[in-house]
Design a protein around this motif. Structure first.
Motif, PDB file in Angstrom:
ATOM      1  N   GLU A   1       0.664  -1.134   0.324  1.00  0.00           N
ATOM      2  CA  GLU A   1      -0.315   0.018  -0.184  1.00  0.00           C
ATOM      3  C   GLU A   1       0.733   0.970  -0.047  1.00  0.00           C
ATOM      4  O   GLU A   1       1.622   1.424   0.851  1.00  0.00           O
ATOM      5  CB  GLU A   1      -1.023  -0.005   1.509  1.00  0.00           C
TER       6      GLU A   1
ATOM      7  N   THR B   1      -9.209  -9.987  -3.380  1.00  0.00           N
ATOM      8  CA  THR B   1      -8.840  -9.000  -5.013  1.00  0.00           C
ATOM      9  C   THR B   1      -7.072  -9.537  -4.984  1.00  0.00           C
ATOM     10  O   THR B   1      -6.521  -8.697  -6.096  1.00  0.00           O
ATOM     11  CB  THR B   1      -8.899  -8.112  -4.554  1.00  0.00           C
ATOM     12  N   ARG B   2      -6.641  -9.977  -3.530  1.00  0.00           N
ATOM     13  CA  ARG B   2      -4.824 -10.063  -3.933  1.00  0.00           C
ATOM     14  C   ARG B   2      -4.732 -10.762  -5.046  1.00  0.00           C
ATOM     15  O   ARG B   2      -3.956 -10.770  -5.601  1.00  0.00           O
ATOM     16  CB  ARG B   2      -4.580 -10.331  -2.291  1.00  0.00           C
TER      17      ARG B   2
ATOM     18  N   ASP C   1     -14.707   0.379  -4.156  1.00  0.00           N
ATOM     19  CA  ASP C   1     -15.053  -0.969  -4.113  1.00  0.00           C
ATOM     20  C   ASP C   1     -13.779  -1.754  -4.764  1.00  0.00           C
ATOM     21  O   ASP C   1     -14.487  -3.075  -5.711  1.00  0.00           O
ATOM     22  CB  ASP C   1     -16.065  -1.029  -5.463  1.00  0.00           C
ATOM     23  N   ARG C   2     -12.462  -1.857  -5.002  1.00  0.00           N
ATOM     24  CA  ARG C   2     -11.319  -2.949  -5.208  1.00  0.00           C
ATOM     25  C   ARG C   2     -11.463  -2.666  -6.113  1.00  0.00           C
ATOM     26  O   ARG C   2     -11.124  -4.432  -7.354  1.00  0.00           O
ATOM     27  CB  ARG C   2     -12.250  -4.241  -3.649  1.00  0.00           C
ATOM     28  N   ASN C   3     -12.026  -2.223  -6.949  1.00  0.00           N
ATOM     29  CA  ASN C   3     -12.192  -2.522  -8.621  1.00  0.00           C
ATOM     30  C   ASN C   3     -10.458  -1.930  -9.220  1.00  0.00           C
ATOM     31  O   ASN C   3     -10.027  -0.843  -9.040  1.00  0.00           O
ATOM     32  CB  ASN C   3     -12.784  -1.583  -9.235  1.00  0.00           C
ATOM     33  N   PHE C   4      -9.665  -2.714 -10.008  1.00  0.00           N
ATOM     34  CA  PHE C   4      -8.227  -2.340  -9.682  1.00  0.00           C
ATOM     35  C   PHE C   4      -8.302  -1.989 -11.463  1.00  0.00           C
ATOM     36  O   PHE C   4      -8.508  -2.527 -11.693  1.00  0.00           O
ATOM     37  CB  PHE C   4      -7.400  -3.020  -9.208  1.00  0.00           C
TER      38      PHE C   4
ATOM     39  N   VAL D   1      -6.757   1.898  -7.509  1.00  0.00           N
ATOM     40  CA  VAL D   1      -7.831   0.760  -6.261  1.00  0.00           C
ATOM     41  C   VAL D   1      -8.998   1.635  -6.183  1.00  0.00           C
ATOM     42  O   VAL D   1      -8.445   2.783  -5.115  1.00  0.00           O
ATOM     43  CB  VAL D   1      -7.429  -0.344  -6.140  1.00  0.00           C
TER      44      VAL D   1
ATOM     45  N   PHE E   1      -6.311  -2.730   3.235  1.00  0.00           N
ATOM     46  CA  PHE E   1      -7.762  -2.049   2.398  1.00  0.00           C
ATOM     47  C   PHE E   1      -8.315  -3.800   1.297  1.00  0.00           C
ATOM     48  O   PHE E   1      -8.492  -4.421   1.142  1.00  0.00           O
ATOM     49  CB  PHE E   1      -7.472  -1.223   1.358  1.00  0.00           C
ATOM     50  N   LEU E   2      -7.115  -4.497   1.239  1.00  0.00           N
ATOM     51  CA  LEU E   2      -7.496  -6.102   0.136  1.00  0.00           C
ATOM     52  C   LEU E   2      -7.957  -6.546   1.125  1.00  0.00           C
ATOM     53  O   LEU E   2      -7.376  -7.077   1.978  1.00  0.00           O
ATOM     54  CB  LEU E   2      -6.805  -6.055  -0.949  1.00  0.00           C
ATOM     55  N   ASP E   3      -8.202  -8.065   0.215  1.00  0.00           N
ATOM     56  CA  ASP E   3      -9.006  -9.173   0.342  1.00  0.00           C
ATOM     57  C   ASP E   3      -8.387  -9.979   0.131  1.00  0.00           C
ATOM     58  O   ASP E   3      -8.227  -9.505  -0.660  1.00  0.00           O
ATOM     59  CB  ASP E   3     -10.750  -8.641   0.715  1.00  0.00           C
TER      60      ASP E   3
END
Length: 666
Positions: free
Chosen positions: A228, A251-252, A281-284, A278, A246-248
């Motif tokens: 991060e 997503t990772r 909404d965890r869109n990257f 990112v 932040f990541l789950d």
């Protein structure tokens, strides 16, 4: 394995590479400019070769000079560090032509992914989500304004060959696009020898999260989690951590697999980093790929146990990775603070000069705590105007995020640095900020939380009283020692009383001190009492004080009748008076600062690049007055109000010191 490698870089990263090479039994060669003749990386290396004048474009990034150093020393391989020639395909090709190994990716991968325009096109072709923008070459400032309007403000103006925040500007309107294009172009040419610029949409409220990849020449590619990097100022990272709060896991995994696929598609080998924006909404979205070692690589090393520099060397030697993806486990949490030679109280302007004091905290590696300091400087050394202002990378590790943060707070409290402006107080303030500790951060954190710049830390009343009690107890000890100077008879010693008045910022705090062999109890007028215990002795510049049993690590400097104390980013002058002295001190007049409102003072040591106004000009608030270059960054100085220019004291090409008068106003 290689017998000798040359490090084509300087400063802390050169020292970092030397450490791993030494561990592997590999001899090292340093290169240095005139300004770095006595630098730490030169002292650490087994050999050193002088390559030219101080400016990087006359020394460190001149390929022919580096190649001559390789031939002189017989180095078998070259580690480029980051910046300079690390992402220059011509350098990689020159090494290949000489039969010298490049400790980095192939020239083709550098060309494909190191160039931000090309890499973004390749990502789009691979159906990777990318940030909207214009990937073609931009002819001039007018073209930049036109494209910026097509993309839609705000836009990010970026150097194609850039990195480390150099050659990067955010523009919110046509004027900023025009100015930003030219400054980005100039910085890119000076830092990378490549002035190509591209423009993309600036995504507001994003997180900057990057994936570390590692690949060999045998078809193995893996990822080592994420970092991060959202705490940034002027697009330059300040604090990094791993993993991201932040990541789950899903997503990772998706980001990691996509990064590996992208690296494999271009035949990437060595360590590299795929950067993403990112959203909430965890869109990257793919941002760029850095085909080199990153500044923040230590936090990945701390949570994975993998020495990335060692892996780079082994891959360059032709070895296959012994690690598999299932071997990569993320253990605990790591923080990295970039210590810069920048004055946070002067809008983070660069600071140069001699490090009169440079005493980092002790490095430790324990089961529940790691403190690591990657640095390229030493006490008594000079911070030069010619290079990046980073002094060190202070890293801590703990079993969880809260513990890693607490270790960092203590490490920053114990980091002593004097002689130049530096950002230690600001770093300490960030680690105590509620938004940061919650993990609720974006790349706009500094802009949003410090909109008017950093003005220091204001301590809570309870913390100020703890410092005041400590100051009173320690000042009493210093006074007792002062009365016992050599040659005085015991019966002639001046009596040191128990009643004192601690004064700070116009606030008086009367205290009564009851001392014993173990410490002192300091009682305030409101009846509250703090127990102070410490092994501090007069003259020590760092004091570990236990206040009611809780430790405080306080940086201390003697001032007249008291101390300058720094703790958790706050700097406080505490005067310790007897009641009579306090009574007399109230009668002393205050010193009034001189009026500089009609002067434009140079805010940092630097080079005047251009002057935009002339004597007699009427200027408006916000209008550009001149541009000053320092530490490879251009800084545009603007009018703070509508006024008229009456005198100009500097011209383009002049080197100025801090507070030199550039121009005068009506």
């Amino acid at each position: 394995m290689f017998k000798k490698i040359l490090i084509a870089n300087r400063g802390e990263i050169a020292c970092r590479v030397i450490k791993t090479a030494r561990k592997m039994g590999i001899a090292t060669v340093a290169i240095y400019s005139d300004a770095d003749r006595n630098a730490l990386h030169v002292k650490m290396a087994d050999e050193a070769v002088h390559i030219g004048p101080a400016p990087a474009n006359q020394s460190y990034i001149v390929i022919d000079k580096v190649m001559d150093a390789i031939r002189q020393t017989g180095a078998e391989a070259v580690h480029p560090g980051y910046g300079f020639l690390s992402e220059n395909k011509l350098f990689a090709e020159a090494l290949a032509a000489e039969g010298v190994a490049f400790i980095g990716p192939p020239a083709g991968a550098i060309e494909a992914m190191g160039d931000k325009i090309t890499s973004k096109k390749l990502a789009q072709e691979a159906n990777v989500s990318t940030v909207p923008g214009y990937m073609g070459l931009i002819e001039d400032a007018d073209d930049a304004v036109k494209i910026s309007n097509q993309v839609g403000y705000p836009v990010m103006i970026k150097a194609s060959a850039g990195g480390g925040g150099k050659g990067m500007r955010i523009a919110w309107n046509d004027t900023e696009a025009r100015e930003g294009f030219q400054s980005s172009k100039n910085e890119a040419a000076n830092s990378f020898g490549d002035d190509r610029i591209f423009i993309e949409k600036f995504v507001t409220q994003p997180r900057h999260i990057e994936i570390q990849v590692l690949a060999d020449a045998h078809g193995n590619t893996l990822y080592l989690g994420e970092r991060e990097c959202s705490i940034q100022r002027r697009n330059q990272k300040v604090i990094e951590e791993a993993p991201s709060p932040f990541l789950d896991e899903a997503t990772r995994k998706a980001m990691g697999e996509q990064s590996c696929a992208l690296a494999a598609a271009v035949g990437y080998t060595s360590a590299g980093t795929v950067e993403f924006i990112v959203d909430g909404d965890r869109n990257f979205y793919f941002l760029e790929m850095n085909t080199r070692l990153q500044v923040e690589h230590p936090v990945t090393e701390l949570i994975t146990g993998v020495d990335l520099v060692e892996q780079m060397i082994r891959v360059a030697y032709g070895e296959a990775l012994t690690l598999k993806q299932e071997d990569i486990k993320l253990n605990g949490w790591a923080m990295e603070s970039r210590l810069y030679a920048e004055d946070p109280y002067r809008n983070f302007l660069p600071s140069i000069g001699r490090l009169q004091t440079y005493r980092p905290p002790l490095e430790v590696a324990e089961e529940t705590r790691v403190v690591r300091n990657d640095t390229g400087v030493f006490e008594g050394g000079e911070i030069s105007m010619y290079y990046d202002p980073m002094i060190a990378k202070l890293c801590t590790w703990g079993p969880d995020r809260a513990t890693a943060i607490e270790h960092m707070r203590n490490a920053l409290d114990g980091f002593e640095m004097e002689g130049i402006g530096h950002n230690l107080p600001f770093l300490a303030a960030v680690y105590d900020h509620e938004k940061f500790t919650s993990g609720n951060i974006t790349t706009a954190f500094i802009e949003e939380e410090y909109p008017d710049g950093f003005e220091g830390v204001t301590l809570a009343e309870a913390d100020l009283k703890r410092l005041a009690a400590s100051a009173a107890a320690m000042y009493r000890v210093a006074e007792i020692r002062r009365t016992r100077v050599s040659g005085r008879m015991d019966n002639h010693e001046r009596k040191v009383g128990q009643d004192w008045v601690v004064v700070t910022g116009g606030t008086e705090m009367p205290v009564h001190i009851d001392a014993d062999q173990a410490g002192a109890s300091v009682r305030f007028d409101d009846g509250s009492t703090h127990r102070i215990e410490s092994t501090w002795t007069p003259g020590d510049t760092l004091a570990e004080v236990f206040v009611d049993g809780a430790p405080m690590l306080i940086k201390m400097n003697k001032v007249t009748a008291g101390f300058r104390m720094r703790w958790r980013g706050a700097e406080v002058i505490l005067k310790c008076y007897t009641p009579r002295q306090a009574e007399l001190a109230r009668l002393m007049p205050e010193k009034v600062a001189p009026d500089t409102s009609k002067l434009l003072l140079c805010p940092m040591p630097g080079l005047i690049v251009k002057v935009d106004v002339a004597v007699g000009d009427e200027v408006q608030e916000g209008q550009a007055l001149c541009t000053v270059e320092a530490m490879k960054m251009e800084n545009i100085l603007r009018a703070e109000k509508t006024t008229k220019i009456t005198k100009i004291n500097a011209a383009a090409g002049d080197n100025l010191a801090v507070d030199d008068i550039i121009m005068e106003f009506e």
